[in-house]
Design a protein around this motif. Sequence first.
Motif, PDB file in Angstrom:
ATOM      1  N   VAL A  15       0.844  -1.195   0.000  1.00 45.16           N
ATOM      2  CA  VAL A  15       0.000   0.000   0.000  1.00 45.16           C
ATOM      3  C   VAL A  15       0.881   1.247   0.000  1.00 45.16           C
ATOM      4  O   VAL A  15       0.614   2.212  -0.726  1.00 45.16           O
ATOM      5  CB  VAL A  15      -0.977   0.007   1.200  1.00 45.16           C
ATOM      6  CG1 VAL A  15      -1.707   1.336   1.304  1.00 45.16           C
ATOM      7  CG2 VAL A  15      -1.971  -1.141   1.088  1.00 45.16           C
ATOM      8  N   ALA A  16       1.950   1.239   0.792  1.00 46.74           N
ATOM      9  CA  ALA A  16       2.867   2.382   0.819  1.00 46.74           C
ATOM     10  C   ALA A  16       3.446   2.636  -0.572  1.00 46.74           C
ATOM     11  O   ALA A  16       3.567   3.796  -1.005  1.00 46.74           O
ATOM     12  CB  ALA A  16       3.982   2.142   1.834  1.00 46.74           C
ATOM     13  N   CYS A  17       3.788   1.575  -1.290  1.00 50.95           N
ATOM     14  CA  CYS A  17       4.308   1.731  -2.651  1.00 50.95           C
ATOM     15  C   CYS A  17       3.256   2.308  -3.581  1.00 50.95           C
ATOM     16  O   CYS A  17       3.559   3.174  -4.408  1.00 50.95           O
ATOM     17  CB  CYS A  17       4.789   0.382  -3.183  1.00 50.95           C
ATOM     18  SG  CYS A  17       6.249  -0.276  -2.352  1.00 50.95           S
ATOM     19  N   GLU A  18       2.027   1.855  -3.454  1.00 53.26           N
ATOM     20  CA  GLU A  18       0.947   2.404  -4.285  1.00 53.26           C
ATOM     21  C   GLU A  18       0.755   3.888  -3.997  1.00 53.26           C
ATOM     22  O   GLU A  18       0.467   4.675  -4.901  1.00 53.26           O
ATOM     23  CB  GLU A  18      -0.358   1.642  -4.043  1.00 53.26           C
ATOM     24  CG  GLU A  18      -0.346   0.204  -4.527  1.00 53.26           C
ATOM     25  CD  GLU A  18      -0.224   0.052  -6.032  1.00 53.26           C
ATOM     26  OE1 GLU A  18      -0.604   0.980  -6.775  1.00 53.26           O
ATOM     27  OE2 GLU A  18       0.251  -1.015  -6.473  1.00 53.26           O
ATOM     28  N   ASN A  76       1.426  -4.969  -8.116  1.00 48.42           N
ATOM     29  CA  ASN A  76       2.433  -4.480  -9.059  1.00 48.42           C
ATOM     30  C   ASN A  76       3.799  -4.876  -8.496  1.00 48.42           C
ATOM     31  O   ASN A  76       4.496  -4.067  -7.906  1.00 48.42           O
ATOM     32  CB  ASN A  76       2.307  -2.961  -9.204  1.00 48.42           C
ATOM     33  CG  ASN A  76       3.284  -2.368 -10.192  1.00 48.42           C
ATOM     34  OD1 ASN A  76       4.250  -3.010 -10.599  1.00 48.42           O
ATOM     35  ND2 ASN A  76       3.060  -1.128 -10.562  1.00 48.42           N
ATOM     36  N   TYR A  77       4.153  -6.133  -8.675  1.00 45.13           N
ATOM     37  CA  TYR A  77       5.358  -6.664  -8.043  1.00 45.13           C
ATOM     38  C   TYR A  77       6.638  -6.009  -8.545  1.00 45.13           C
ATOM     39  O   TYR A  77       7.617  -5.926  -7.814  1.00 45.13           O
ATOM     40  CB  TYR A  77       5.416  -8.186  -8.188  1.00 45.13           C
ATOM     41  CG  TYR A  77       4.244  -8.853  -7.511  1.00 45.13           C
ATOM     42  CD1 TYR A  77       4.105  -8.807  -6.126  1.00 45.13           C
ATOM     43  CD2 TYR A  77       3.263  -9.492  -8.246  1.00 45.13           C
ATOM     44  CE1 TYR A  77       3.028  -9.392  -5.490  1.00 45.13           C
ATOM     45  CE2 TYR A  77       2.178 -10.092  -7.616  1.00 45.13           C
ATOM     46  CZ  TYR A  77       2.073 -10.033  -6.246  1.00 45.13           C
ATOM     47  OH  TYR A  77       0.995 -10.608  -5.612  1.00 45.13           O
ATOM     48  N   GLU A  78       6.637  -5.532  -9.774  1.00 41.38           N
ATOM     49  CA  GLU A  78       7.813  -4.826 -10.285  1.00 41.38           C
ATOM     50  C   GLU A  78       8.058  -3.552  -9.468  1.00 41.38           C
ATOM     51  O   GLU A  78       9.178  -3.256  -9.066  1.00 41.38           O
ATOM     52  CB  GLU A  78       7.640  -4.495 -11.763  1.00 41.38           C
ATOM     53  CG  GLU A  78       8.890  -3.891 -12.386  1.00 41.38           C
ATOM     54  CD  GLU A  78       8.747  -3.681 -13.893  1.00 41.38           C
ATOM     55  OE1 GLU A  78       9.447  -2.796 -14.398  1.00 41.38           O
ATOM     56  OE2 GLU A  78       7.954  -4.388 -14.542  1.00 41.38           O
ATOM     57  N   LEU A  79       6.994  -2.805  -9.212  1.00 43.99           N
ATOM     58  CA  LEU A  79       7.100  -1.605  -8.386  1.00 43.99           C
ATOM     59  C   LEU A  79       7.576  -1.948  -6.981  1.00 43.99           C
ATOM     60  O   LEU A  79       8.497  -1.315  -6.462  1.00 43.99           O
ATOM     61  CB  LEU A  79       5.743  -0.885  -8.306  1.00 43.99           C
ATOM     62  CG  LEU A  79       5.640   0.230  -7.267  1.00 43.99           C
ATOM     63  CD1 LEU A  79       6.545   1.408  -7.632  1.00 43.99           C
ATOM     64  CD2 LEU A  79       4.188   0.666  -7.106  1.00 43.99           C
TER      65      LEU A  79
END
Length: 106
Positions: A15-18, A76-79
């Motif tokens: 969630v933090a990455c999103e 979004n595993y790449e992110l």
Amino acid sequence: MSNLIFHIDINSCYVACERILDPSLEGKPVVVLSNNDGCVIALSSEAKALGYRMGDPWFKVELRASAQGVIARSSNYELYGDVSNRVMSVLQEQAADFEQYSMGSW
């Protein structure tokens, strides 16, 4: 002189990455879904407060979640891997001894 040992964990990492990509998600209930959007695999504290849990099948909670304003994102595993590698790089630069155990160490 004693050594200090730290365990560092990014709270609700996916969630933090999103939220890095979309700052408008800050403070809102957000869930990240597994491959093919099958089930909930990450939750913001706001989504947890609404009663959602890790592993909730999305098809069972989607209507209620939508009515409550929960925002769902496909994984979004790449992110997530990129952000993890960046965090690990900074930590490694700052530590005399470093051991990584996270998605970036796969």
